[in-house]
Design a protein around this motif. Structure first.
Motif, PDB file in Angstrom:
ATOM      1  N   LEU A  54      34.264  30.720  38.060  1.00 30.31           N
ATOM      2  CA  LEU A  54      32.933  31.243  38.329  1.00 30.31           C
ATOM      3  C   LEU A  54      31.904  30.435  37.547  1.00 30.31           C
ATOM      4  CD1 LEU A  54      33.604  35.091  38.086  1.00 30.31           C
ATOM      5  CD2 LEU A  54      33.831  33.598  40.070  1.00 30.31           C
TER       6      LEU A  54
ATOM      7  N   THR B 156      34.788  29.743  33.509  1.00 33.75           N
ATOM      8  CA  THR B 156      35.895  30.555  33.038  1.00 33.75           C
ATOM      9  C   THR B 156      36.966  30.605  34.094  1.00 33.75           C
ATOM     10  OG1 THR B 156      36.528  32.720  32.248  1.00 33.75           O
ATOM     11  CG2 THR B 156      34.836  32.672  33.933  1.00 33.75           C
TER      12      THR B 156
ATOM     13  N   ALA C  60      38.285  38.482  38.795  1.00 38.12           N
ATOM     14  CA  ALA C  60      37.501  37.730  37.809  1.00 38.12           C
ATOM     15  C   ALA C  60      36.228  38.521  37.528  1.00 38.12           C
ATOM     16  CB  ALA C  60      37.171  36.334  38.316  1.00 38.12           C
TER      17      ALA C  60
ATOM     18  N   PHE D 272      32.463  39.396  35.675  1.00 35.27           N
ATOM     19  CA  PHE D 272      31.216  38.699  35.318  1.00 35.27           C
ATOM     20  C   PHE D 272      30.192  39.751  34.928  1.00 35.27           C
ATOM     21  CE2 PHE D 272      31.224  39.427  39.864  1.00 35.27           C
ATOM     22  CZ  PHE D 272      29.990  40.013  40.102  1.00 35.27           C
TER      23      PHE D 272
ATOM     24  N   ARG E 173      29.032  31.775  30.153  1.00 32.90           N
ATOM     25  CA  ARG E 173      29.448  31.159  31.409  1.00 32.90           C
ATOM     26  C   ARG E 173      29.818  32.212  32.456  1.00 32.90           C
ATOM     27  NH1 ARG E 173      33.253  29.927  27.503  1.00 32.90           N
ATOM     28  NH2 ARG E 173      35.283  30.951  27.689  1.00 32.90           N
ATOM     29  N   ARG E 174      30.024  33.457  32.057  1.00 34.94           N
ATOM     30  CA  ARG E 174      30.283  34.532  33.007  1.00 34.94           C
ATOM     31  C   ARG E 174      29.054  35.390  33.241  1.00 34.94           C
ATOM     32  NH1 ARG E 174      34.881  38.187  31.090  1.00 34.94           N
ATOM     33  NH2 ARG E 174      33.766  37.968  29.111  1.00 34.94           N
TER      34      ARG E 174
END
Length: 358
Positions: free
Chosen positions: A14, A2, A151, A153, A46-47
């Protein structure tokens, strides 16, 4: 992967190294509790990073400088999880124009995460889903320009599940199914593991210490407080062999070997060379009507049914004489008498004093 990027500054990516198989619905606060049963939502896997208790997990951070100036970068991680869970690894903090650097977020939680009594407070549910934010602090040393690039997650704490392997693949897509089966797995798996390793519980060398009295009773072996646990284990394991050779020189030597730690020296032929020497001088004595003086009988000096035990330990090898006498008394025939000598090998010129004849 991402991306959360500033048009003219950096590209921030990440990449989790451990991805959960199924994701639960995120609540308004960004976290869910153990009992949530809601359906899945479109959360980008993906996070999402999977955390196993006691095992390390990693998330790779890729940072590319899209500007035309040199950047200094500093990373910081915030979230609703304990700070000690995360460590940041960076090779440097300087990125030149058009170049890329990598950093790693190392995560690890305690192995007893699910068993720790402090994990659950009265009136609350055990939290297993967490949310975090990586903040990249940027600065251009030439111009003094600064920028903060975030970012987000997600972290999901899950235990290993064996029972999902026995279900169709479609059920692995629902996070609640795996967590629900964990209830039964945590209840039944210890018993299954015990059965799979039952041999280890029945072997005195590997059995838990609390099981030794049962194993000793099983073979009719009396536990002796004068011996340490390791010696007790070997004696219980060798009880049947000691019974088989009870009353013989071989059986007595073997028992003394286990009780004192002296070697058997089976490769030596002479008793005088062994660490545990046993010599016998058995005779019937003078029996009237059968003895012939000068041929098969003598007057004085004879000790019928008598043997001598000589222990020759090293100087730094202590011998418990009381324990040795207890062993000899237990193993010898009732009608026999013996003498015990303890002769340290490091003092060959000092004559050993004999113990009292028993």
């Amino acid at each position: 992967m991402t991306q959360s990027q500033s048009r003219q500054t950096i590209s921030l990516q990440l990449t989790p190294m451990q991805v959960p198989e199924a994701l639960p619905e995120e609540l308004g606060t960004g976290s869910a509790s153990w009992g949530d049963t809601r359906e899945l939502t479109a959360i980008p896997s993906r996070r999402s990073l999977l955390l196993r208790p006691g095992e390390p997990s990693e998330m790779v951070v890729q940072i590319k400088n899209l500007s035309s100036r040199r950047l200094l970068i500093n990373l910081q991680v915030d979230g609703d999880f304990p700070n000690p869970w995360c460590q940041i690894g960076m090779e440097g903090n300087e990125i030149f124009p058009g170049q890329q650097m990598e950093a790693v977020l190392y995560f690890q939680i305690a192995a007893d995460f699910f068993e720790n009594a402090q994990a659950i407070y009265p009136g609350s549910a055990l939290k297993v889903n967490y949310q975090g934010t990586l903040q990249a602090h940027l600065r251009q040393p030439d111009t003094g320009w600064q920028h903060l690039e975030p970012a987000s997650f997600h972290l999901y704490v899950r235990a290993h599940s064996l029972y999902l392997d026995f279900l169709p693949a479609i059920y692995r897509e629902t996070d609640f199914v795996g967590r629900f089966l964990q209830i039964f797995e945590q209840s039944f798996e210890p018993a299954v593991q015990t059965l799979d390793n039952l041999w280890a519980f029945l072997d005195p060398l590997t059995a838990p210490r609390s099981l030794l009295p049962f194993l000793a009773h099983w073979v009719g072996w009396p536990l002796q407080d004068r011996l340490d646990v390791e010696q007790q284990r070997y004696l219980i394991r060798s009880a049947l062999e000691i019974y088989r050779w009870r009353g013989t020189r071989r059986g007595l030597r073997f028992y003394l070997h286990l009780a004192t730690g002296l070697p058997l020296d089976e490769h030596l032929a002479q008793e005088s060379d062994k660490h545990i020497g046993i010599t016998e001088s058995f005779c019937r004595g003078a029996i009237l009507g059968e003895a012939r003086l000068g041929e098969d009988a003598i007057l004085g000096g004879g000790k019928p049914f008598h043997f001598i035990v000589r222990l020759r330990p090293d100087l730094d090898h202590p011998i418990d004489e009381e324990l040795v006498r207890q062993v000899i008394t237990q193993e010898k025939p009732a009608f026999c008498i013996y003498e015990l000598y303890i002769e340290p090998r490091s003092l060959p010129n000092v004559p050993a004093l004999p113990a009292a004849i028993a």
